[in-house]
Design an enzyme around this catalytic site. Structure first.
Site, PDB file in Angstrom:
ATOM      1  N   ARG A 141     -27.835  57.440  50.800  1.00 25.37           N
ATOM      2  CA  ARG A 141     -29.129  57.066  50.182  1.00 25.37           C
ATOM      3  C   ARG A 141     -29.990  56.165  51.067  1.00 25.37           C
ATOM      4  NH1 ARG A 141     -29.685  59.107  45.085  1.00 25.37           N
ATOM      5  NH2 ARG A 141     -27.797  59.337  43.846  1.00 25.37           N
ATOM      6  N   ARG A 194     -35.376  54.342  48.029  1.00 29.42           N
ATOM      7  CA  ARG A 194     -36.045  53.186  47.436  1.00 29.42           C
ATOM      8  C   ARG A 194     -35.849  51.856  48.144  1.00 29.42           C
ATOM      9  NH1 ARG A 194     -33.893  54.093  41.483  1.00 29.42           N
ATOM     10  NH2 ARG A 194     -32.158  54.863  42.733  1.00 29.42           N
ATOM     11  N   ARG A 251     -43.811  57.622  47.881  1.00 26.64           N
ATOM     12  CA  ARG A 251     -43.367  58.068  46.564  1.00 26.64           C
ATOM     13  C   ARG A 251     -44.392  57.758  45.480  1.00 26.64           C
ATOM     14  NH1 ARG A 251     -42.380  58.813  42.279  1.00 26.64           N
ATOM     15  NH2 ARG A 251     -40.487  58.906  41.039  1.00 26.64           N
ATOM     16  N   ASP A 286     -31.799  66.623  46.825  1.00 28.38           N
ATOM     17  CA  ASP A 286     -31.039  66.261  45.625  1.00 28.38           C
ATOM     18  C   ASP A 286     -29.929  67.281  45.426  1.00 28.38           C
ATOM     19  OD1 ASP A 286     -31.583  64.346  43.053  1.00 28.38           O
ATOM     20  OD2 ASP A 286     -30.499  66.162  42.528  1.00 28.38           O
ATOM     21  N   TYR A 306     -23.061  68.415  35.527  1.00 28.17           N
ATOM     22  CA  TYR A 306     -24.457  68.275  35.110  1.00 28.17           C
ATOM     23  C   TYR A 306     -24.940  69.490  34.323  1.00 28.17           C
ATOM     24  CZ  TYR A 306     -25.222  64.055  37.886  1.00 28.17           C
ATOM     25  OH  TYR A 306     -25.177  62.776  38.367  1.00 28.17           O
TER      26      TYR A 306
END
Lengths: 342, 342
Positions: A25, A29, A38, A75, A153
């Site tokens: 990651r 962020r 973003r 993703d 998921y």
């Protein structure tokens, strides 16, 4: 060829001057430069599906943090999506699938294999764009979710503390679970082959939810599909398998020929070396919470980790970097690795 | 004395005709009789703090499901509350603390030890009321959260996937963390002594978040406090320690003299017996997701588990029963254990 090939040499089993370093990651962020891009968009999925922007945020950590590898911004849920199961990414909540898989008819309706993977042209375009921006400075890592995590998921319909609905399918309808896992696996293989053709130099499989299975469930519904994927791509690219929380599967993963093993922070380096031996390439595993401490603690804990793993090691965290981690702390981690010498 | 003393005999190390059985979270949402009481109230906390109602839902699973023990209906967060850190229970979200612990001044403001524990009179009243309702049919289990788990909530302010704020305190300010853990431990010991005086026959410590620590953090900030608690009450009552997810700590927990060890579903019975030997009393560990399958699968997996543990075993799940579990499936689990013979 690639100028900084430290990761490639390490994954090939060579002795190196120091471990390569990257962070799960790392594109995201933690960087204000990411947040700037973003915030101009409608959402996370717009960024994933816009190749030039995905490429830009993929390269940011190479430019700003000085990591030894880039990992394509994407993703794991693009696989369910290309199989016909669309999702939305809800801010501060996570992914939500309006439709889920519960019956054989649901599985039969899914697209799979190359037909599904070919729908992800935006990912392959992002890889091409990234390779151009990287200009051979560092290798590019491509990734996929592992089949069990993707099934979790698709059946559960979103994130969950327990994934009890998905797990109950394994107990109730094992044949249906295997049918779905096979279709997912066909798709992942086709997808990774197209990623490799597009230019990724390394592949990582993320089994984010392996840790909620028991050993016997993981042996039945998790590991065989990971093995099939690794076998299908092993002649084309080095592969890293990261089965988070699956401490009970390490001896099984050892048997998957040639793959580098990603470790979470619960597996002490000594235990890992006991299981895998001195020469198997291992990746990890500083506790991401450590990066919320101080540069002094980070430097000391990172050095300690590097010493305990010894060589044949890719420095990384034991999970994705937490979004609230100060950039200076991430740099303290990276710079400690980069100034280390075996 | 207690008519069905199977649990007490098992915990005392005696050979028994079959394992005793109870379920973590057996008093709660799985029973329609519980939901009927709960829906007439303002919230979860009203139920916890109303002794007659807490007693009634504590005894329900004994009457309805036929388990071999009752466990007092309460919450691990009564400890922060009595120390001066109040919480609210938000429906479908979980606990929320309006104030959290971040500084030494915050810790200094907390009440601790007997002064704090004595504020929980409603728990002791609920125990007295329960003992009356039980009328010596089965033993009553009392419980507490373990210090690390309680610190995690008090610092984080609620549930979390990572508890990264709480964990970062351990890295940043270890002395402050120890000070807080000591105060929590003093309170837990006083609380458990008062529970034992009020009539509980067995104590279980829940370390619900041990699994997110590394081995070294748990050795420093988790286990020493559990040991102190076990040591303080060991002459008064049998104790069960359940450190969820802490597979890396099993060999350490083995050294805590005389305690029964609760196991999650990731620890295979063979591994547990390898570590603990044939005679140590172990509790667990069917996957709660298995109870979402079918009565046939439940019966077969439960029998398999009982055989693999052998004697000196308390049958239970590897975590709390999930709220959406059908009552008939819970009964299939319980009845399989009750008809089993060594």
């Amino acid at each position: 060829m690639i100028q900084n090939d430290l990761l490639l040499r390490t994954l090939a089993g060579k002795e190196t001057e120091r471990p390569p370093v990257w962070l799960m990651r790392q594109a995201g962020r933690i960087l204000p430069e990411y947040r700037a891009i973003r915030s101009s968009l409608s959402g996370f999925k717009e960024l994933v599906s816009t190749p030039d922007l995905a490429a830009e945020v993929t390269v940011q950590p190479v430019d700003i943090l000085g990591v030894d590898a880039a990992i394509i911004f994407s993703d794991i849920l693009v696989i369910p999506e290309c199989m016909g199961l669309d999702y939305t990414m809800v801010e501060k909540v996570g992914p939500r699938f309006p439709e889920t898989i519960g019956t054989e008819a649901d599985v039969d309706r899914l697209i799979s294999g190359p037909d599904a993977a070919e729908r992800l042209q935006y990912v392959f375009d992002a890889i091409h764009a990234t390779k151009k921006l990287l200009d051979n400075r560092v290798p590019l890592i491509g990734f996929s979710g592992a089949p069990w995590t993707l099934l979790a998921y698709m059946v559960e319909g979103g994130g969950s503390k327990t994934f009890s609905t998905a797990k109950s399918l394994l107990y109730r309808e094992p044949a249906l679970a295997h049918k779905l896992l096979n279709r997912i696996t066909d798709t992942v293989i086709a997808y990774l082959k197209l990623k490799i053709e597009s230019g990724v130099d390394v592949v990582q499989l993320f089994d984010s939810w392996s840790g909620i299975l028991s050993q016997s469930l993981y042996r039945t519904f998790g590991l065989p599909y990971i093995e099939r994927i690794c076998d299908a791509i092993k002649d084309q690219t080095p592969t890293i398998v990261f089965s988070k929380g699956a401490w009970f599967a390490l001896r099984d993963i050892k048997k998957i020929d040639g793959v580098t093993v990603g470790l979470d922070w619960q597996t002490e380096p000594e235990l890992a070396r006991d299981i895998f031996g001195k020469h198997r390439v291992l990746q990890g595993n500083l506790d991401p919470s450590c990066l919320l401490s101080t540069p002094q603690v980070i430097e000391s804990d990172t050095t300690n980790m590097l010493q305990r793993f010894g060589g044949h090691h890719v420095a990384n965290l034991g999970h994705g970097v937490y979004p609230n981690t100060p950039v200076e702390h991430v740099k303290a981690f990276i710079n400690t690795v980069k100034s280390y010498r075996y």
